[in-house]
Design a protein around this motif. Structure first.
Motif, PDB file in Angstrom:
ATOM      1  N   TYR A   1     -67.063   7.721  42.684  1.00  0.00           N
ATOM      2  CA  TYR A   1     -66.414   6.487  42.206  1.00  0.00           C
ATOM      3  C   TYR A   1     -64.915   6.527  42.489  1.00  0.00           C
ATOM      4  CZ  TYR A   1     -64.017   3.537  38.790  1.00  0.00           C
ATOM      5  OH  TYR A   1     -63.159   2.658  38.177  1.00  0.00           O
TER       6      TYR A   1
ATOM      7  N   HIS B   1     -59.859   6.287  29.122  1.00  0.00           N
ATOM      8  CA  HIS B   1     -59.945   5.113  29.973  1.00  0.00           C
ATOM      9  C   HIS B   1     -58.555   4.597  30.344  1.00  0.00           C
ATOM     10  CE1 HIS B   1     -64.344   3.854  28.852  1.00  0.00           C
ATOM     11  NE2 HIS B   1     -64.291   4.845  29.736  1.00  0.00           N
TER      12      HIS B   1
ATOM     13  N   LEU C   1     -63.036   8.561  33.465  1.00  0.00           N
ATOM     14  CA  LEU C   1     -64.323   8.098  32.940  1.00  0.00           C
ATOM     15  C   LEU C   1     -64.812   9.053  31.866  1.00  0.00           C
ATOM     16  CD1 LEU C   1     -66.200   6.973  36.206  1.00  0.00           C
ATOM     17  CD2 LEU C   1     -64.771   5.620  34.658  1.00  0.00           C
TER      18      LEU C   1
ATOM     19  N   GLY D   1     -73.566   4.511  25.037  1.00  0.00           N
ATOM     20  CA  GLY D   1     -72.947   3.382  25.712  1.00  0.00           C
ATOM     21  C   GLY D   1     -72.093   2.547  24.775  1.00  0.00           C
TER      22      GLY D   1
ATOM     23  N   ASP E   1     -69.398   6.193  30.021  1.00  0.00           N
ATOM     24  CA  ASP E   1     -69.716   5.547  31.294  1.00  0.00           C
ATOM     25  C   ASP E   1     -70.917   6.171  31.992  1.00  0.00           C
ATOM     26  OD1 ASP E   1     -67.188   3.842  31.459  1.00  0.00           O
ATOM     27  OD2 ASP E   1     -66.342   5.856  31.282  1.00  0.00           O
TER      28      ASP E   1
ATOM     29  N   VAL F   1     -75.977   5.197  33.959  1.00  0.00           N
ATOM     30  CA  VAL F   1     -74.605   4.758  34.198  1.00  0.00           C
ATOM     31  C   VAL F   1     -74.432   3.320  33.737  1.00  0.00           C
ATOM     32  CG1 VAL F   1     -74.292   6.293  36.175  1.00  0.00           C
ATOM     33  CG2 VAL F   1     -75.144   3.963  36.545  1.00  0.00           C
ATOM     34  N   ARG F   2     -73.165   2.947  33.567  1.00  0.00           N
ATOM     35  CA  ARG F   2     -72.833   1.575  33.216  1.00  0.00           C
ATOM     36  C   ARG F   2     -72.309   0.854  34.456  1.00  0.00           C
ATOM     37  NH1 ARG F   2     -68.930   1.766  28.105  1.00  0.00           N
ATOM     38  NH2 ARG F   2     -69.491  -0.449  27.987  1.00  0.00           N
TER      39      ARG F   2
END
Length: 466
Positions: free
Chosen positions: A151, A234, A239, A257, A262, A288-289
């Motif tokens: 990411y 954040h 993350l 969550g 994340d 994952v989100r």
């Protein structure tokens, strides 16, 4: 009965010429094997008759201890009883005998299982999507960290190479980060066992890729500042990674969550009852989100350990939406009950409300010289598996106890009674505890010698009984 005969190694029972099988005559044409593939000497395999082999392994199987034998209060491992309906369904021919390369049209039922499980895990954890490919908890951790790294790299943010890990974390957390090529940064805990926000603030900058946390943490304590921690991480661009080892007490109560995590990995072999121990089997699906699912890596070309996933789905469906809400509260109730019944005899370094597990720091009376190791060995004499000992490293004589939610009051009371008896023995007959165990097949071994100089094979040409 001569049990000594069957307590030896199978090689020690070997006798030249003994056989336990009869193979038909080979009618296939003879093919010469390349010399490079041939042994210089015949393999030294044991030669035994069938009754000897069967009795040998049957007797040895009785020396194994597991959740089917008795109480297994191993902290942070959630050694939960495994309903036999799970094994029965996983053993069905149409599930057990499929091949990963057969046409999709012939395995639609199995694919439905994986799809259902992904959706249910997402709902239970507050994630948007799951991959079932990781085959163990640590495998899931590595997968999750690879997702996080990918990411950041997709955003050209390549300087984010640090992973923050609390000092109370499971050992796999820093290990997984290191394997992923990331730098581990430790954050301290406060006296109450939770993350020190002031110390965390000093570790946050634009080089942080993620923070890994278990909640409740390894001490069984809920991180009450979790929302603040998530905001801090954040804000600096990192993350949040949730280690699902302690998801058990949250079922039906709250979701990672919703706390702001994340990435999540779930240990199906802990939270959802699939048998584990002795090296497997395991399964560590990762959730994952949002758009993070585009970074799901192909760590396994198929769908992970399918029969483990099937067992987990059966367990979840058996409980149903309403009954699964009782898992967390009952796990917390059982652990709290044991803690309150024993805290007068065993030192409780942190008195805050704990969840599914808690940690004693050995006996309250240290004058006897009886250690946590002694207590653990003495428990074996009464048919109980010892709890996790000398972990976490925050306490010198740590003893981490997790009863799980499905143990009966009678079983828990019996464990408490034995723990109290051992504490009394420590005061009145300390040598009785220090020399334990007394009635197990093997007494105390030299742990250091076994780790540094393990004997990994039977001596060649040594087939005489001892």
């Amino acid at each position: 009965m001569n049990n000594q005969l069957y307590s030896n190694l199978i090689f020690e029972l070997s006798r030249p010429g003994r056989m336990g099988s009869s193979l038909p005559k080979n009618d296939f044409p003879r093919h010469e094997m390349p010399v490079s593939l041939l042994r210089e000497h015949a393999a030294e395999l044991p030669e035994c008759d069938e009754p000897t082999v069967v009795r040998h392994y049957t007797n040895h199987s009785g020396n194994n201890f597991g959740v089917d034998n008795g109480f297994y209060p191993l902290g942070s491992c959630t050694m939960k009883y495994n309903p036999k309906i799970n094994d029965e369904i996983a053993g069905m021919r149409d599930f057990q005998n499929i091949h990963p390369l057969q046409p999709e049209s012939t395995v639609q039922g199995s694919l439905t299982v994986t799809t259902m499980l992904r959706k249910i895990l997402a709902n239970l954890t507050g994630m948007d999507d799951f991959t079932l490919k990781p085959c163990a908890g640590a495998h899931g951790e590595l997968t999750g960290l690879m997702i996080i790294r990918s990411y950041h790299e997709s955003r050209q943010d390549t300087k984010r190479t640090k992973v923050i890990v609390p000092d109370s974390a499971h050992g796999t957390n820093p290990a997984s980060a290191a394997v992923c090529g990331l730098e581990v940064v430790e954050v301290k805990s406060k006296d109450d066992g939770t993350v020190d926000l002031e110390d965390l603030a000093t570790k946050l900058d634009d080089t942080v890729a993620a923070m890994m946390m278990t909640n409740p943490n390894t001490l069984g304590l809920f991180e009450h500042d979790i929302v603040r921690i998530v905001e801090m991480v954040h804000r600096c661009g990192g993350l949040m990674y949730y280690d699902g080892a302690n998801l058990n007490p949250l079922l039906g109560v709250c979701r990672p969550g919703d706390m702001g995590f994340d990435v999540v990995h779930v240990n199906l072999h802990k939270t959802f009852s699939t048998p584990h121990g002795g090296g497997g089997p395991g399964s560590g699906p990762v959730g994952v989100r949002g758009p993070l699912s585009q970074f799901f890596p192909t760590v396994n070309p198929y769908h992970g350990n399918f029969l483990v996933e099937l067992r987990a789905l059966v367990y979840i469906l058996t409980l149903g939406r309403e009954n699964i809400k009782q898992v967390g509260p009952l796990a917390t109730l059982n652990a709290t009950y044991i803690k309150e019944r024993l805290k007068d005899l065993y030192e409780l370094p942190i008195t805050a409300l704990s969840k599914h597990e808690f940690v004693f720091n050995g006996l309250a009376d240290k004058s006897t010289g009886v250690t946590t190791m002694d207590v653990a060995k003495r428990l074996l004499d009464f048919g109980f598996h010892a709890p996790t000992i000398y972990f976490p490293l925050l306490f010198h004589e740590a003893m981490m106890i997790e009863p799980t939610e499905n143990e009966s009051l009678e079983t828990i009371d019996a464990f408490i009674s034995v723990m109290r008896q051992i504490a009394q023995e420590a005061q009145e007959q300390p040598e009785q505890v220090k020399s334990a165990p007394h009635n197990t097949p093997i007494k105390r071994v030299d742990d250091v010698l076994a780790a540094r100089q393990p004997i990994l094979k039977f001596p060649e040409s040594s087939t005489e009984m001892v």
